[in-house]
Design a protein around this motif. Structure first.
Motif, PDB file in Angstrom:
ATOM      1  N   ARG A  92      -1.436   2.367  -8.745  1.00  0.00           N
ATOM      2  CA  ARG A  92      -1.033   3.012  -7.481  1.00  0.00           C
ATOM      3  C   ARG A  92       0.161   2.319  -6.826  1.00  0.00           C
ATOM      4  N   LEU A  93       0.520   1.132  -7.301  1.00  0.00           N
ATOM      5  CA  LEU A  93       1.633   0.392  -6.704  1.00  0.00           C
ATOM      6  C   LEU A  93       2.986   0.976  -7.086  1.00  0.00           C
ATOM      7  N   GLU A  94       3.021   1.858  -8.059  1.00  0.00           N
ATOM      8  CA  GLU A  94       4.243   2.583  -8.455  1.00  0.00           C
ATOM      9  C   GLU A  94       5.360   1.642  -8.898  1.00  0.00           C
ATOM     10  N   HIS A  95       5.026   0.714  -9.757  1.00  0.00           N
ATOM     11  CA  HIS A  95       5.991  -0.239 -10.290  1.00  0.00           C
ATOM     12  C   HIS A  95       6.663   0.333 -11.535  1.00  0.00           C
ATOM     13  N   LYS A  96       7.826  -0.219 -11.859  1.00  0.00           N
ATOM     14  CA  LYS A  96       8.590   0.239 -13.027  1.00  0.00           C
ATOM     15  C   LYS A  96       8.375  -0.660 -14.245  1.00  0.00           C
ATOM     16  N   GLY A 109       0.796  -1.219   0.000  1.00  0.00           N
ATOM     17  CA  GLY A 109       0.000   0.000   0.000  1.00  0.00           C
ATOM     18  C   GLY A 109       0.828   1.268   0.000  1.00  0.00           C
ATOM     19  N   ALA A 110       1.948   1.224   0.686  1.00  0.00           N
ATOM     20  CA  ALA A 110       2.807   2.404   0.759  1.00  0.00           C
ATOM     21  C   ALA A 110       3.709   2.487  -0.473  1.00  0.00           C
ATOM     22  N   SER A 111       4.181   3.683  -0.759  1.00  0.00           N
ATOM     23  CA  SER A 111       5.117   3.855  -1.866  1.00  0.00           C
ATOM     24  C   SER A 111       6.409   3.112  -1.562  1.00  0.00           C
ATOM     25  N   PRO A 112       7.062   2.556  -2.588  1.00  0.00           N
ATOM     26  CA  PRO A 112       8.333   1.869  -2.340  1.00  0.00           C
ATOM     27  C   PRO A 112       9.406   2.858  -1.908  1.00  0.00           C
ATOM     28  N   ARG A 113      10.343   2.369  -1.115  1.00  0.00           N
ATOM     29  CA  ARG A 113      11.449   3.248  -0.719  1.00  0.00           C
ATOM     30  C   ARG A 113      12.275   3.612  -1.964  1.00  0.00           C
ATOM     31  N   LYS A 114      13.074   4.631  -1.852  1.00  0.00           N
ATOM     32  CA  LYS A 114      13.749   5.196  -3.016  1.00  0.00           C
ATOM     33  C   LYS A 114      14.692   4.207  -3.698  1.00  0.00           C
ATOM     34  N   ASP A 115      15.293   3.298  -2.931  1.00  0.00           N
ATOM     35  CA  ASP A 115      16.255   2.367  -3.527  1.00  0.00           C
ATOM     36  C   ASP A 115      15.613   1.027  -3.878  1.00  0.00           C
ATOM     37  N   CYS A 116      14.290   1.010  -4.015  1.00  0.00           N
ATOM     38  CA  CYS A 116      13.590  -0.241  -4.314  1.00  0.00           C
ATOM     39  C   CYS A 116      12.813  -0.115  -5.621  1.00  0.00           C
ATOM     40  N   TYR A 117      12.949  -1.125  -6.478  1.00  0.00           N
ATOM     41  CA  TYR A 117      12.188  -1.177  -7.726  1.00  0.00           C
ATOM     42  C   TYR A 117      11.120  -2.255  -7.639  1.00  0.00           C
ATOM     43  N   ARG A 118       9.933  -1.873  -8.054  1.00  0.00           N
ATOM     44  CA  ARG A 118       8.827  -2.822  -8.056  1.00  0.00           C
ATOM     45  C   ARG A 118       8.556  -3.332  -9.465  1.00  0.00           C
ATOM     46  N   ILE A 119       8.351  -4.639  -9.557  1.00  0.00           N
ATOM     47  CA  ILE A 119       8.039  -5.306 -10.813  1.00  0.00           C
ATOM     48  C   ILE A 119       6.725  -6.043 -10.613  1.00  0.00           C
ATOM     49  N   LEU A 120       5.735  -5.758 -11.446  1.00  0.00           N
ATOM     50  CA  LEU A 120       4.401  -6.324 -11.298  1.00  0.00           C
ATOM     51  C   LEU A 120       4.189  -7.450 -12.301  1.00  0.00           C
ATOM     52  N   PHE A 121       3.686  -8.577 -11.831  1.00  0.00           N
ATOM     53  CA  PHE A 121       3.387  -9.722 -12.685  1.00  0.00           C
ATOM     54  C   PHE A 121       1.879  -9.857 -12.855  1.00  0.00           C
ATOM     55  N   LEU A 122       1.440  -9.950 -14.119  1.00  0.00           N
ATOM     56  CA  LEU A 122       0.029 -10.131 -14.448  1.00  0.00           C
ATOM     57  C   LEU A 122      -0.197 -11.485 -15.113  1.00  0.00           C
ATOM     58  N   GLY A 123      -1.419 -11.980 -15.000  1.00  0.00           N
ATOM     59  CA  GLY A 123      -1.767 -13.219 -15.668  1.00  0.00           C
ATOM     60  C   GLY A 123      -2.798 -14.005 -14.885  1.00  0.00           C
ATOM     61  N   ILE A 159      16.623  -4.211 -16.112  1.00  0.00           N
ATOM     62  CA  ILE A 159      16.898  -3.470 -14.885  1.00  0.00           C
ATOM     63  C   ILE A 159      18.240  -2.758 -14.963  1.00  0.00           C
ATOM     64  N   GLY A 160      19.195  -3.369 -15.628  1.00  0.00           N
ATOM     65  CA  GLY A 160      20.474  -2.717 -15.836  1.00  0.00           C
ATOM     66  C   GLY A 160      20.313  -1.410 -16.591  1.00  0.00           C
ATOM     67  N   LEU A 161      19.426  -1.401 -17.589  1.00  0.00           N
ATOM     68  CA  LEU A 161      19.165  -0.179 -18.347  1.00  0.00           C
ATOM     69  C   LEU A 161      18.484   0.864 -17.475  1.00  0.00           C
ATOM     70  N   ILE A 162      17.574   0.406 -16.624  1.00  0.00           N
ATOM     71  CA  ILE A 162      16.875   1.334 -15.733  1.00  0.00           C
ATOM     72  C   ILE A 162      17.850   2.014 -14.799  1.00  0.00           C
ATOM     73  N   HIS A 163      18.783   1.259 -14.253  1.00  0.00           N
ATOM     74  CA  HIS A 163      19.747   1.837 -13.313  1.00  0.00           C
ATOM     75  C   HIS A 163      20.679   2.813 -14.007  1.00  0.00           C
TER      76      HIS A 163
END
Length: 212
Positions: free
Chosen positions: A93-97, A20-34, A205-209
């Motif tokens: 709202r999960l703020e995933h990348k 529910g809370a926003s991820p901390r600054k050094d954390c990346y969220r990846i969402l899986f659908l299906g 993720i390497g590209l994102i960083h």
């Protein structure tokens, strides 16, 4: 339908509670659908599902000591349209990348319009989209179903990555017990698929960083 709606509500409640809370600054969220394959049907426990295995691998060899959260939004019984509607309505709202969407093994005309809606939505929110074609056992599927030229052209035109999970599994078909039933993976099968997904994500993720 009642069971599917109850599953959706239960999973949504869990997602709100855990993320529910926003991820901390050094954390990346990846969402899986299906559907059930994403949810992890066939795994003996949550830690052995493909989503949790990917999360463990990313955090074990993390880039720049960042943390990663892999969020499992798979709902058993969902079709492609259900997953996309659920995602757009409830999950931004999960703020995933990144969104990793494990697709059903067949796509039709309705799929085209809904996939385009998902891609456009993610592009407008600067979210990377990766598609995986869900796996089926050889005994059930007589091999693997390649994507049609139409959909391959569609994904290429929209500059999104797509991978057929069957192709990777076929290379390891005699290495262990992969299938719990015709379309759900055992712990070992989940592990193999997780490695495949990890390879794709670690590159992205390497590209994102680098961008950050």
């Amino acid at each position: 339908d009642y069971w599917k709606d109850a599953s959706e509500e239960s999973i949504l409640k869990s997602l709100r509670s855990n993320y529910g809370a926003s991820p901390r600054k050094d954390c990346y969220r990846i969402l899986f659908l299906g559907s059930s394959q994403t949810w992890g049907a066939g795994a003996s426990q949550e830690s052995k599902t493909l989503v949790k295995r990917v999360e463990s691998m990313l955090n074990e060899l993390s880039y720049g000591n960042a943390g990663y959260e892999c969020i499992n939004a798979g709902v058993s019984g969902f079709d492609l349209n259900d997953s996309i509607d659920f995602y757009i309505k409830e999950l931004p709202r999960l703020e995933h990348k990144i969104v990793v969407f494990i697709l059903p093994d067949s796509l039709d005309n309705d799929s085209y319009f809904n996939l385009r809606k998902l891609i456009q939505f993610n592009d407008s929110h600067k979210i990377k989209t990766i598609f995986l074609l869900g796996a089926k056992s050889i005994e059930y599927n007589a091999g693997y179903a390649p994507l049609s030229d139409f959909f391959m052209g569609f994904f290429k035109k929209n500059a999104v990555e797509v991978m057929n999970l069957n192709e990777d599994l076929l290379k390891n078909y005699d290495s262990g017990f992969l299938w719990w039933d015709s379309s759900h993976l055992t712990d070992f099968g989940q592990k193999l698929v997780a490695k495949c997904i990890y390879r794709v994500l670690s590159k992205e993720i390497g590209l994102i960083h680098q961008e950050h």
